[in-house]
Enzyme design. Structure first.
Site, PDB file in Angstrom:
ATOM      1  N   GLU A  14       0.850  -1.211   0.000  1.00 42.89           N
ATOM      2  CA  GLU A  14       0.000   0.000   0.000  1.00 42.89           C
ATOM      3  C   GLU A  14       0.874   1.247   0.000  1.00 42.89           C
ATOM      4  O   GLU A  14       0.590   2.212  -0.705  1.00 42.89           O
ATOM      5  CB  GLU A  14      -0.951   0.020   1.202  1.00 42.89           C
ATOM      6  CG  GLU A  14      -2.016  -1.057   1.179  1.00 42.89           C
ATOM      7  CD  GLU A  14      -2.783  -1.106  -0.136  1.00 42.89           C
ATOM      8  OE1 GLU A  14      -3.284  -0.074  -0.600  1.00 42.89           O
ATOM      9  OE2 GLU A  14      -2.854  -2.214  -0.713  1.00 42.89           O
TER      10      GLU A  14
ATOM     11  N   TRP B  62       1.783   1.777  -3.405  1.00 44.23           N
ATOM     12  CA  TRP B  62       0.804   2.498  -4.240  1.00 44.23           C
ATOM     13  C   TRP B  62       1.005   3.999  -4.097  1.00 44.23           C
ATOM     14  O   TRP B  62       0.854   4.765  -5.047  1.00 44.23           O
ATOM     15  CB  TRP B  62      -0.632   2.118  -3.862  1.00 44.23           C
ATOM     16  CG  TRP B  62      -1.072   0.866  -4.561  1.00 44.23           C
ATOM     17  CD1 TRP B  62      -1.092  -0.400  -4.052  1.00 44.23           C
ATOM     18  CD2 TRP B  62      -1.542   0.761  -5.927  1.00 44.23           C
ATOM     19  NE1 TRP B  62      -1.539  -1.284  -5.015  1.00 44.23           N
ATOM     20  CE2 TRP B  62      -1.830  -0.603  -6.161  1.00 44.23           C
ATOM     21  CE3 TRP B  62      -1.747   1.679  -6.959  1.00 44.23           C
ATOM     22  CZ2 TRP B  62      -2.308  -1.059  -7.393  1.00 44.23           C
ATOM     23  CZ3 TRP B  62      -2.231   1.223  -8.190  1.00 44.23           C
ATOM     24  CH2 TRP B  62      -2.498  -0.132  -8.390  1.00 44.23           C
TER      25      TRP B  62
ATOM     26  N   TRP C 218     -19.791  13.305 -20.145  1.00 49.41           N
ATOM     27  CA  TRP C 218     -20.205  13.202 -18.751  1.00 49.41           C
ATOM     28  C   TRP C 218     -21.514  13.964 -18.563  1.00 49.41           C
ATOM     29  O   TRP C 218     -21.808  14.898 -19.296  1.00 49.41           O
ATOM     30  CB  TRP C 218     -19.129  13.810 -17.844  1.00 49.41           C
ATOM     31  CG  TRP C 218     -17.771  13.188 -17.970  1.00 49.41           C
ATOM     32  CD1 TRP C 218     -16.736  13.639 -18.734  1.00 49.41           C
ATOM     33  CD2 TRP C 218     -17.290  12.016 -17.319  1.00 49.41           C
ATOM     34  NE1 TRP C 218     -15.637  12.818 -18.586  1.00 49.41           N
ATOM     35  CE2 TRP C 218     -15.947  11.810 -17.718  1.00 49.41           C
ATOM     36  CE3 TRP C 218     -17.849  11.100 -16.423  1.00 49.41           C
ATOM     37  CZ2 TRP C 218     -15.166  10.747 -17.267  1.00 49.41           C
ATOM     38  CZ3 TRP C 218     -17.078  10.043 -15.969  1.00 49.41           C
ATOM     39  CH2 TRP C 218     -15.757   9.872 -16.386  1.00 49.41           C
TER      40      TRP C 218
ATOM     41  N   ASN D 193     -10.704   3.293   2.536  1.00 44.64           N
ATOM     42  CA  ASN D 193     -10.359   3.095   1.123  1.00 44.64           C
ATOM     43  C   ASN D 193     -11.419   2.307   0.354  1.00 44.64           C
ATOM     44  O   ASN D 193     -11.765   2.662  -0.772  1.00 44.64           O
ATOM     45  CB  ASN D 193      -9.005   2.396   1.021  1.00 44.64           C
ATOM     46  CG  ASN D 193      -8.602   2.173  -0.425  1.00 44.64           C
ATOM     47  OD1 ASN D 193      -8.488   3.127  -1.192  1.00 44.64           O
ATOM     48  ND2 ASN D 193      -8.428   0.921  -0.821  1.00 44.64           N
TER      49      ASN D 193
ATOM     50  N   TRP E  69     -14.968  12.517 -13.110  1.00 38.09           N
ATOM     51  CA  TRP E  69     -14.198  12.146 -11.920  1.00 38.09           C
ATOM     52  C   TRP E  69     -13.565  13.351 -11.235  1.00 38.09           C
ATOM     53  O   TRP E  69     -13.347  13.346 -10.029  1.00 38.09           O
ATOM     54  CB  TRP E  69     -13.128  11.095 -12.267  1.00 38.09           C
ATOM     55  CG  TRP E  69     -12.154  11.528 -13.319  1.00 38.09           C
ATOM     56  CD1 TRP E  69     -12.271  11.375 -14.667  1.00 38.09           C
ATOM     57  CD2 TRP E  69     -10.902  12.217 -13.109  1.00 38.09           C
ATOM     58  NE1 TRP E  69     -11.187  11.927 -15.307  1.00 38.09           N
ATOM     59  CE2 TRP E  69     -10.321  12.442 -14.387  1.00 38.09           C
ATOM     60  CE3 TRP E  69     -10.212  12.649 -11.991  1.00 38.09           C
ATOM     61  CZ2 TRP E  69      -9.099  13.092 -14.557  1.00 38.09           C
ATOM     62  CZ3 TRP E  69      -8.992  13.296 -12.153  1.00 38.09           C
ATOM     63  CH2 TRP E  69      -8.456  13.513 -13.429  1.00 38.09           C
TER      64      TRP E  69
ATOM     65  N   TRP F  78      -8.972   8.408  -8.143  1.00 37.10           N
ATOM     66  CA  TRP F  78     -10.147   8.723  -8.976  1.00 37.10           C
ATOM     67  C   TRP F  78     -10.009   8.141 -10.375  1.00 37.10           C
ATOM     68  O   TRP F  78     -10.964   7.590 -10.923  1.00 37.10           O
ATOM     69  CB  TRP F  78     -10.368  10.242  -9.015  1.00 37.10           C
ATOM     70  CG  TRP F  78     -11.118  10.651  -7.789  1.00 37.10           C
ATOM     71  CD1 TRP F  78     -10.590  11.133  -6.629  1.00 37.10           C
ATOM     72  CD2 TRP F  78     -12.533  10.518  -7.567  1.00 37.10           C
ATOM     73  NE1 TRP F  78     -11.583  11.319  -5.706  1.00 37.10           N
ATOM     74  CE2 TRP F  78     -12.787  10.961  -6.247  1.00 37.10           C
ATOM     75  CE3 TRP F  78     -13.600  10.085  -8.342  1.00 37.10           C
ATOM     76  CZ2 TRP F  78     -14.070  10.969  -5.695  1.00 37.10           C
ATOM     77  CZ3 TRP F  78     -14.878  10.097  -7.800  1.00 37.10           C
ATOM     78  CH2 TRP F  78     -15.115  10.526  -6.492  1.00 37.10           C
TER      79      TRP F  78
HETATM   80  P1  FAD Z   1      -3.533   2.180   4.932  1.00 40.94           P
HETATM   81  O1  FAD Z   1      -4.303   1.067   4.330  1.00 40.94           O
HETATM   82  O2  FAD Z   1      -3.101   2.024   6.331  1.00 40.94           O
HETATM   83  O3  FAD Z   1      -2.286   2.422   3.968  1.00 40.94           O
HETATM   84  C1  FAD Z   1      -1.068   3.022   4.429  1.00 40.94           C
HETATM   85  C2  FAD Z   1      -0.701   4.182   3.541  1.00 40.94           C
HETATM   86  O4  FAD Z   1      -0.469   3.745   2.201  1.00 40.94           O
HETATM   87  C3  FAD Z   1      -1.773   5.247   3.426  1.00 40.94           C
HETATM   88  O5  FAD Z   1      -1.722   6.133   4.515  1.00 40.94           O
HETATM   89  C4  FAD Z   1      -1.447   5.897   2.105  1.00 40.94           C
HETATM   90  O6  FAD Z   1      -0.424   6.850   2.243  1.00 40.94           O
HETATM   91  C5  FAD Z   1      -0.923   4.739   1.296  1.00 40.94           C
HETATM   92  N1  FAD Z   1      -1.994   4.170   0.468  1.00 40.94           N
HETATM   93  C6  FAD Z   1      -2.862   3.200   0.814  1.00 40.94           C
HETATM   94  N2  FAD Z   1      -3.688   2.928  -0.227  1.00 40.94           N
HETATM   95  C7  FAD Z   1      -3.321   3.746  -1.222  1.00 40.94           C
HETATM   96  C8  FAD Z   1      -3.784   3.937  -2.556  1.00 40.94           C
HETATM   97  N3  FAD Z   1      -4.780   3.216  -3.075  1.00 40.94           N
HETATM   98  N4  FAD Z   1      -3.195   4.876  -3.310  1.00 40.94           N
HETATM   99  C9  FAD Z   1      -2.163   5.607  -2.825  1.00 40.94           C
HETATM  100  N5  FAD Z   1      -1.681   5.464  -1.578  1.00 40.94           N
HETATM  101  C10 FAD Z   1      -2.259   4.545  -0.795  1.00 40.94           C
HETATM  102  N6  FAD Z   1      -5.052   8.640  -0.332  1.00 40.94           N
HETATM  103  C11 FAD Z   1      -4.505   9.786   0.122  1.00 40.94           C
HETATM  104  O7  FAD Z   1      -3.555   9.733   0.911  1.00 40.94           O
HETATM  105  N7  FAD Z   1      -4.983  11.003  -0.279  1.00 40.94           N
HETATM  106  C12 FAD Z   1      -6.026  11.118  -1.151  1.00 40.94           C
HETATM  107  O8  FAD Z   1      -6.411  12.247  -1.508  1.00 40.94           O
HETATM  108  C13 FAD Z   1      -6.650   9.917  -1.608  1.00 40.94           C
HETATM  109  N8  FAD Z   1      -7.726   9.974  -2.437  1.00 40.94           N
HETATM  110  C14 FAD Z   1      -8.298   8.805  -2.869  1.00 40.94           C
HETATM  111  C15 FAD Z   1      -9.398   8.865  -3.739  1.00 40.94           C
HETATM  112  C16 FAD Z   1     -10.013   7.691  -4.200  1.00 40.94           C
HETATM  113  C17 FAD Z   1     -11.201   7.786  -5.128  1.00 40.94           C
HETATM  114  C18 FAD Z   1      -9.503   6.451  -3.794  1.00 40.94           C
HETATM  115  C19 FAD Z   1     -10.143   5.174  -4.267  1.00 40.94           C
HETATM  116  C20 FAD Z   1      -8.405   6.368  -2.944  1.00 40.94           C
HETATM  117  C21 FAD Z   1      -7.793   7.534  -2.481  1.00 40.94           C
HETATM  118  N9  FAD Z   1      -6.667   7.490  -1.603  1.00 40.94           N
HETATM  119  C22 FAD Z   1      -6.108   8.666  -1.171  1.00 40.94           C
HETATM  120  C23 FAD Z   1      -6.015   6.205  -1.273  1.00 40.94           C
HETATM  121  C24 FAD Z   1      -6.495   5.521   0.023  1.00 40.94           C
HETATM  122  O9  FAD Z   1      -7.890   5.472   0.067  1.00 40.94           O
HETATM  123  C25 FAD Z   1      -5.989   6.202   1.290  1.00 40.94           C
HETATM  124  O10 FAD Z   1      -4.591   6.421   1.205  1.00 40.94           O
HETATM  125  C26 FAD Z   1      -6.245   5.337   2.530  1.00 40.94           C
HETATM  126  O11 FAD Z   1      -7.613   5.083   2.657  1.00 40.94           O
HETATM  127  C27 FAD Z   1      -5.723   6.051   3.765  1.00 40.94           C
HETATM  128  O12 FAD Z   1      -6.028   5.327   4.914  1.00 40.94           O
HETATM  129  P2  FAD Z   1      -4.898   4.601   5.751  1.00 40.94           P
HETATM  130  O13 FAD Z   1      -3.802   5.556   6.054  1.00 40.94           O
HETATM  131  O14 FAD Z   1      -5.570   3.959   6.917  1.00 40.94           O
HETATM  132  O15 FAD Z   1      -4.402   3.504   4.728  1.00 40.94           O
END
Ligand code: FAD
Length: 484
Positions: free
Chosen positions: A284, A287, A315, A350, A368, A391
Site C-alpha cells: 500500500e 501504491w 459526462w 479506502n 471524476w 479517482w
Molecule cells: P492504509 O491502508 O493504512 O495504507 C497506508 C498508507 O499507504 C496510506 O496512509 C497511504 O499513504 C498509502 N496508500 C494506501 N492505499 C493507497 C492507494 N490506493 N493509493 C495511494 N496510496 C495509498 N489517499 C490519500 O492519501 N490522499 C487522497 O487524496 C486519496 N484519495 C483517494 C481517492 C479515491 C477515489 C480512492 C479510491 C483512494 C484515495 N486514496 C487517497 C487512497 C487511500 O484510500 C488512502 O490512502 C487510505 O484510505 C488512507 O487510509 P490509511 O492511512 O488507513 O491507509
C-alpha cells in the site's frame, strides 16, 4: 558543525523534526538555524489546500512550533510570495545556506526550480532533499528506460531497493536560531491566526474529535497501528473496523515519513499472518510511491485522464445529483455512510472511497474531477498524487486502472465488507433499526419492515437517486462507445 554560519530551513510538507533530511543537513552545516514556513497557496496552481487540509495545517504548524521551542528554537511564519520572502529572510538573518525537502506536484516543482535557480544566482548555497518518499520518481524506469504505467512491475523493482534505504535519523536535540543567538531577523513573524486557516463557521468539531495533527500525534498513531499491524491483511477492507493505519494525513503533511514507518514495522512478530500483513501494508505504501511516480512523469494526470480515449466520454452535468452525492443523500446506504464519514471526520475508508467514486463516475456518469475536487476540499489526507490515482483508477481512465466495465454494486459491497452493518448503522442512524438484509437496500424492504423500523423513504431517508441496473447499462454503453 561549521561555526557562525546561519542556515534557513524552509519547511513545507515535512512538518517534523525526526528523520528530516533538510533540518539535519542544516544542523550539520551551520551553527544557527532559522526554521521558516511560508504560506503561499497561490503558488500551488489549481490545487491550493482545501478546507480540511487548512484545518490540519493550522494544528500541525502549532505542533511544529512548540516542538521547535522545546529545542530552543522558534518557527518563523510568513505569508506571501515565497522567493521575495526567502530573499528578505536571508538578508535580515545573514543566512548563506537555504535548504528544504522536495515536493512532487507539478506547480511546486516549477516554483522550487525557479527559487533554486534564483537563490543560486544570488550566490547562496541551496540544497534540497528527499523526506517524503522511499524512492524518488526519476530513479525508477522500466527496461525501455520509460516511466512505469503498471503497478506490479513498478513495485517488483522498487521492493528490491528497500533494503538500501538508510535508517531514519532522530531529531536534533537542540537547535539554536538567530533569535536565540541574540541576532534577530528583524522581520515580523506573522502569527498563526493571521493565516486564517481555520473555518469561520465551526464545522470542524468532528475533525478535532478524530485527529491529533502534528509529529507527536503521528508517532502515537504509528505506535497504535504497529501493535495491531498483524491483522492488517484480515481487516484492511473492513470499514466497520479500525483495521488500517490511518496514517495518510500524517504522511501527506510529512509529520511522519515512510522510512520511519518501515523501520518501526520491521520490528515485531514473525508469524506467517504478521509477515503477510506487513507485505500487504508495504504494498500500500508502494501504491503511494507509484502515485507520486505517475504524477511526476505524467503531470497532466491531475486534470486529464491518463487514457486519452476518456476525453471522448460525455459526462453528465447534473448539479442536483452531485449535491446529493456530496451530502450523503443518494439513497444507497453504504455510499451515504461513506460520504457522511468524510464530512464528519475528514477521512473515508479506502474500500468505501472506491464504492462512492464508482457510483459517481459510473452510475451517475459525473466527471471524476468533480469527485476529486470534493475529496480535495473535505479530506484531511487530500493528496494530489494519491487522489488523482484513486479517482482515475476507479473511473477506469488511469494507468493500471480498474477495467472500465468494473462497476461496484453498492448493495453487494455493503453485504461483503460491512457484514454486521455496523458501519452503515454508525453513519446512517436513520436506518439503524432495519434488519441486516434490508439496511443495505431499504427501497426493496417490505412496507411493514420499514414501518417497524420507523423508516419513511423520501422523508427520513432518500429513495435511490439512480436506478442501479439501468445506470450500469448506460455507463457501459457510454464507455464502450469511447473504444470504437
Ligand atoms: P492504509 O491502508 O493504512 O495504507 C497506508 C498508507 O499507504 C496510506 O496512509 C497511504 O499513504 C498509502 N496508500 C494506501 N492505499 C493507497 C492507494 N490506493 N493509493 C495511494 N496510496 C495509498 N489517499 C490519500 O492519501 N490522499 C487522497 O487524496 C486519496 N484519495 C483517494 C481517492 C479515491 C477515489 C480512492 C479510491 C483512494 C484515495 N486514496 C487517497 C487512497 C487511500 O484510500 C488512502 O490512502 C487510505 O484510505 C488512507 O487510509 P490509511 O492511512 O488507513 O491507509
Amino acid at each position: 558543525m561549521s561555526s557562525h554560519r546561519t542556515a534557513l530551513v524552509w519547511f513545507r510538507r515535512d512538518l517534523r523534526l525526526a528523520d528530516n533530511p533538510a533540518l539535519l543537513f542544516a544542523h550539520a552545516n551551520a551553527s544557527r538555524i532559522l526554521p521558516i514556513f511560508i504560506y503561499s497557496p497561490e503558488e500551488e496552481g489549481s490545487w491550493p489546500p482545501g478546507a480540511a487540509s487548512r484545518w490540519w495545517l493550522h494544528h500541525s504548524l502549532l505542533s511544529l512550533s512548540s516542538s521547535l521551542e522545546q529545542r530552543g528554537s522558534r518557527l518563523v511564519l510568513q505569508r506571501g510570495d515565497t522567493l521575495a520572502t526567502l530573499r528578505a529572510l536571508i538578508k535580515t538573518s545573514g543566512a548563506t545556506l537555504v535548504t528544504w525537502n522536495r515536493l512532487y506536484e507539478p506547480a511546486s516543482i516549477a516554483r522550487d526550480k525557479r527559487i533554486k535557480a534564483a537563490l543560486a544566482e544570488d550566490g547562496f548555497e541551496v540544497a534540497s532533499h528527499n523526506a517524503a518518499l522511499l524512492i524518488e520518481p526519476w530513479t525508477l524506469h522500466n527496461a525501455q528506460g520509460q516511466p512505469y504505467r503498471v503497478f506490479t512491475p513498478f513495485w517488483r523493482l522498487a521492493e528490491t531497493r528497500l533494503s538500501a534505504i538508510p535508517a531514519p535519523a532522530p531529531a536534533p536535540k537542540r537547535l539554536d536560531n538567530p533569535d536565540t543567538a541574540g541576532q534577530g531577523t528583524g522581520m515580523r513573524t506573522v502569527c498563526l491566526n493571521e493565516l486564517e486557516l481555520l473555518p469561520r463557521i465551526a464545522w470542524d468539531t468532528g475533525l478535532a474529535a478524530n485527529w491529533t495533527p502534528g509529529e507527536a500525534g503521528a508517532l502515537r498513531q504509528l505506535q497504535q497501528f504497529s501493535n495491531a499491524a498483524s491483522d492488517y491483511e484480515l481487516l484492511r477492507n473492513r470499514p466497520d473496523r479500525p483495521g488500517t493505519s490511518r496514517l495518510s494525513p500524517y504522511l501527506h503533511f510529512g509529520e511522519l515519513g515512510p522510512r520511519q514507518i518501515l523501520a518501526q514495522l520491521q520490528i515485531g512478530g514473525a508469524t506467517a499472518a504478521a509477515e503477510n500483513s506487513l507485505a500487504t501494508f508495504r504494498r500500500e505504501l508502494g501504491w503511494r510511491e507509484f502515485a507520486h511516480h505517475l504524477l511526476f512523469h505524467f503531470p497532466q494526470t491531475a486534470e486529464q485522464p491518463m487514457d486519452p480515449r476518456f476525453n471522448e466520454l460525455r459526462w453528465r452535468d447534473d448539479t442536483g445529483l452531485l449535491r446529493a452525492w456530496q451530502l450523503g443523500q443518494t439513497g444507497y446506504p453504504i455510499v451515504d455512510a461513506g460520504m457522511r464519514e468524510l464530512w464528519h471526520t475528514g477521512w473515508m475508508h479506502n474500500r468505501v472511497r472506491m464504492i462512492v467514486a464508482s457510483l459517481l463516475t459510473k452510475n451517475l456518469q459525473t466527471h471524476w474531477l468533480k469527485g476529486a475536487r470534493w475529496f480535495w476540499d473535505t479530506l484531511v489526507d487530500a493528496d494530489l498524487a494519491n487522489n488523482s490515482l484513486g479517482w482515475q483508477w476507479t473511473a477506469g481512465c488511469g494507468a493500471d486502472a480498474a477495467p472500465y466495465y468494473r462497476i461496484f454494486n453498492p448493495v453487494l459491497q455493503a453485504e461483503k465488507f460491512d457484514p454486521q452493518r455496523t458501519y452503515i448503522r454508525r453513519w446512517v442512524p436513520q436506518l439503524a433499526a432495519l434488519p441486516d438484509k434490508w439496511i443495505v437496500q431499504p427501497w426493496a424492504a417490505p412496507a411493514e419492515v420499514l414501518a417497524a423500523a420507523k423508516v419513511e423513504l423520501g422523508k427520513t431517508y432518500p429513495l435511490p437517486i439512480v436506478d442501479l441496473k439501468h445506470s450500469r447499462a448506460a455507463a457501459l454503453a457510454a464507455y464502450t462507445a469511447t473504444r470504437e
